[in-house]
Motif scaffolding. Sequence first.
Motif, PDB file in Angstrom:
ATOM      1  N   LEU A 523       0.825  -1.200   0.000  1.00 21.33           N
ATOM      2  CA  LEU A 523       0.000   0.000   0.000  1.00 21.33           C
ATOM      3  C   LEU A 523       0.867   1.260   0.000  1.00 21.33           C
ATOM      4  O   LEU A 523       0.519   2.255  -0.610  1.00 21.33           O
ATOM      5  CB  LEU A 523      -0.923  -0.029   1.218  1.00 21.33           C
ATOM      6  CG  LEU A 523      -1.813   1.198   1.417  1.00 21.33           C
ATOM      7  CD1 LEU A 523      -2.733   1.362   0.220  1.00 21.33           C
ATOM      8  CD2 LEU A 523      -2.604   1.077   2.707  1.00 21.33           C
ATOM      9  N   GLY A 524       1.988   1.205   0.734  1.00 21.88           N
ATOM     10  CA  GLY A 524       2.858   2.382   0.793  1.00 21.88           C
ATOM     11  C   GLY A 524       3.354   2.802  -0.574  1.00 21.88           C
ATOM     12  O   GLY A 524       3.346   3.973  -0.924  1.00 21.88           O
ATOM     13  N   ARG A 525       3.780   1.837  -1.392  1.00 22.70           N
ATOM     14  CA  ARG A 525       4.252   2.167  -2.743  1.00 22.70           C
ATOM     15  C   ARG A 525       3.125   2.759  -3.580  1.00 22.70           C
ATOM     16  O   ARG A 525       3.306   3.721  -4.329  1.00 22.70           O
ATOM     17  CB  ARG A 525       4.816   0.924  -3.423  1.00 22.70           C
ATOM     18  CG  ARG A 525       5.295   1.148  -4.848  1.00 22.70           C
ATOM     19  CD  ARG A 525       5.697  -0.149  -5.492  1.00 22.70           C
ATOM     20  NE  ARG A 525       6.991  -0.601  -5.000  1.00 22.70           N
ATOM     21  CZ  ARG A 525       8.150  -0.423  -5.623  1.00 22.70           C
ATOM     22  NH1 ARG A 525       8.155   0.219  -6.772  1.00 22.70           N
ATOM     23  NH2 ARG A 525       9.280  -0.860  -5.129  1.00 22.70           N
ATOM     24  N   GLU A 526       1.924   2.175  -3.479  1.00 22.45           N
ATOM     25  CA  GLU A 526       0.790   2.690  -4.245  1.00 22.45           C
ATOM     26  C   GLU A 526       0.456   4.121  -3.834  1.00 22.45           C
ATOM     27  O   GLU A 526       0.166   4.978  -4.677  1.00 22.45           O
ATOM     28  CB  GLU A 526      -0.428   1.788  -4.037  1.00 22.45           C
ATOM     29  CG  GLU A 526      -0.248   0.388  -4.631  1.00 22.45           C
ATOM     30  CD  GLU A 526      -1.493  -0.472  -4.435  1.00 22.45           C
ATOM     31  OE1 GLU A 526      -2.487   0.070  -3.901  1.00 22.45           O
ATOM     32  OE2 GLU A 526      -1.456  -1.655  -4.793  1.00 22.45           O
ATOM     33  N   LEU A 527       0.494   4.392  -2.516  1.00 21.23           N
ATOM     34  CA  LEU A 527       0.197   5.749  -2.057  1.00 21.23           C
ATOM     35  C   LEU A 527       1.242   6.741  -2.549  1.00 21.23           C
ATOM     36  O   LEU A 527       0.913   7.841  -3.004  1.00 21.23           O
ATOM     37  CB  LEU A 527       0.130   5.769  -0.525  1.00 21.23           C
ATOM     38  CG  LEU A 527      -1.082   5.082   0.110  1.00 21.23           C
ATOM     39  CD1 LEU A 527      -0.950   5.062   1.620  1.00 21.23           C
ATOM     40  CD2 LEU A 527      -2.363   5.769  -0.299  1.00 21.23           C
ATOM     41  N   MET A 528       2.521   6.356  -2.471  1.00 16.49           N
ATOM     42  CA  MET A 528       3.565   7.271  -2.923  1.00 16.49           C
ATOM     43  C   MET A 528       3.451   7.545  -4.421  1.00 16.49           C
ATOM     44  O   MET A 528       3.619   8.676  -4.876  1.00 16.49           O
ATOM     45  CB  MET A 528       4.940   6.685  -2.583  1.00 16.49           C
ATOM     46  CG  MET A 528       5.272   6.720  -1.100  1.00 16.49           C
ATOM     47  SD  MET A 528       6.975   6.220  -0.738  1.00 16.49           S
ATOM     48  CE  MET A 528       6.869   4.455  -1.012  1.00 16.49           C
TER      49      MET A 528
END
Length: 585
Positions: A523-528
């Motif tokens: 999720l962190g990569r998608e948010l960034m």
Amino acid sequence: MFEISDRLATRLAILMTLALAPLGAISIYSEYQALREQARANDAMLVSRTLDAVAGQRGLLESAMLSAHRLTPLVLERLDDTAACSAFLRDFIEATGLFSFAGFIARDGVMRCQSQGAPVDFGASERLQETMADPRSFFSFQPSGAITGRPVVLANRPVYSDGDFMGYISISISRQTFSLISTEPEESSGLRMTYLVNPAGDTLTHEDTADAADRLPEGATLARFLQARNGVFRGPSESGDDRMFTIAEVIPGQLYALGSWSSDQLPFAAAQSYWRLGFPVLMWFASLAVVMFAVDYMVVRHLKRLNSQLRRFALGNREEFQRLPPEAPAELHEIDSTFSKMALLIRRDEREREHALAEKTILLKEVHHRVKNNLQLIASILNLQMRRLRDPDARLILQGVQARVRSLATIHRTLYEQDRISERHAASFFERILQETLSLASDGAPDLKVTTQFEGVNMAHDKIIPASLLFAEALTNAVKYAPDAQGGENLLDISLTRQDGIAQLRVWNSVSGTPDKVPGDGLGRELMTAFALQIHGEIDIGPHQRNGRDGWQVCLRMAEQAPQAAQPAAAAGLARAGTGTAGAG
């Protein structure tokens, strides 16, 4: 005796004629453009009515394509068990009630997993071979489905597994289902028939009438219409009649709506009101009549003086008006008095607006303060909830949510603590987020060595909040994985630099180079990635060596905001940025 040509009124009339000639030409041109704009508006309304006529069918096809997208991972899980895969698709078709068939066509052309019937080999189909060579989502029509034997529309979506093309998921919709949701065209609108066609010119849906095919444009004409994607066209139909056709792109590159109109029953009158073009000529005659009876030298002279003072006032000169001399007419004295009062009112209103702007700035800071308090309250509630949880995965998820809420709170606190609302230096935001993140992670990473380099980078308010959220996400991941470093100190390097109008934000940590400990595509990569797209920036996430040490880096590049923006514009931009953040949260 003066000749009539020597009189001021006559001379002014001649000058007014010459002066009004360009204005008359502009007015005529404006009227002509207005007629053209009206024609464009009529065309837009025809396209809109065409889209309205296929709204239900469009929603059904979009639902089929979306269902194919959602079925992709579920079908991939069951490909090894053909019976289970077929049973799953059969249950899906029965549950929806809208679709008649669903199946997966493998890359070899064989459909083994299907909602009904025995496996079918489509390997000999030239159309299938073409789509397999160039995989893409598309809609097609089959007059007789291979399984159902009935006319069906197919929604086909390519399936990929780890980047490899696996085949197509195909969902069928019967013609009967389309008939149930189709909208009958109104007789008064002039719309005779609506169709849904794909980029190849294949007709997917239309009303089941005897002359449905005759009202289509000719093949070459239809291909030319589809290249335009949207618009209104006139051309011959298959039956040879001169008809009006509307093309509207429903799904970009995949689906188009085609409307067939009877030329003699269009809802708009074709006649143009060209008599309106003569209105400027009538105004010219009226202007000459006014000049001949009303112009006077004394009036013109005093009006020029008034105009000069008004121009100075409009350009920012706020000195008191010089009143007209006593010999000026009483009517002009009244105008002069009105202008003087108007100037006083404008000066008073400007002072009141400056005061109101200061109050709004204070109010905006108070809003940020209250938002920060509410976000901190939410973070505290999440902390209380985490204490009650025993599931480590659930606690980890809530910790991630709490970290993002705290990042938002930090951003809003930094906003209202600024001395001036127009300051937009990003370093203070990122430094505060860094302090908050390290203080929360002090127990989990006690040996973390942090180095920072923050330069005074200007950033627009509508970009600084997404960039701060991206930085908080990258920093949280970096702190999380930095203690996994091997063969040396646990390092964390943060920098915010600028060069040639480009700002660069970099987060590097000495994460271990082993594949099982490198940050994944969570999720962190998608948010960034989403935050980077929102601010039109470029993001680079991946392994990176620094001073001979292996590590993992998140690097964001974006255009720097021009400094010294106007105070009101900056305040308005900050208000919009604050509102957008609240909505995103």
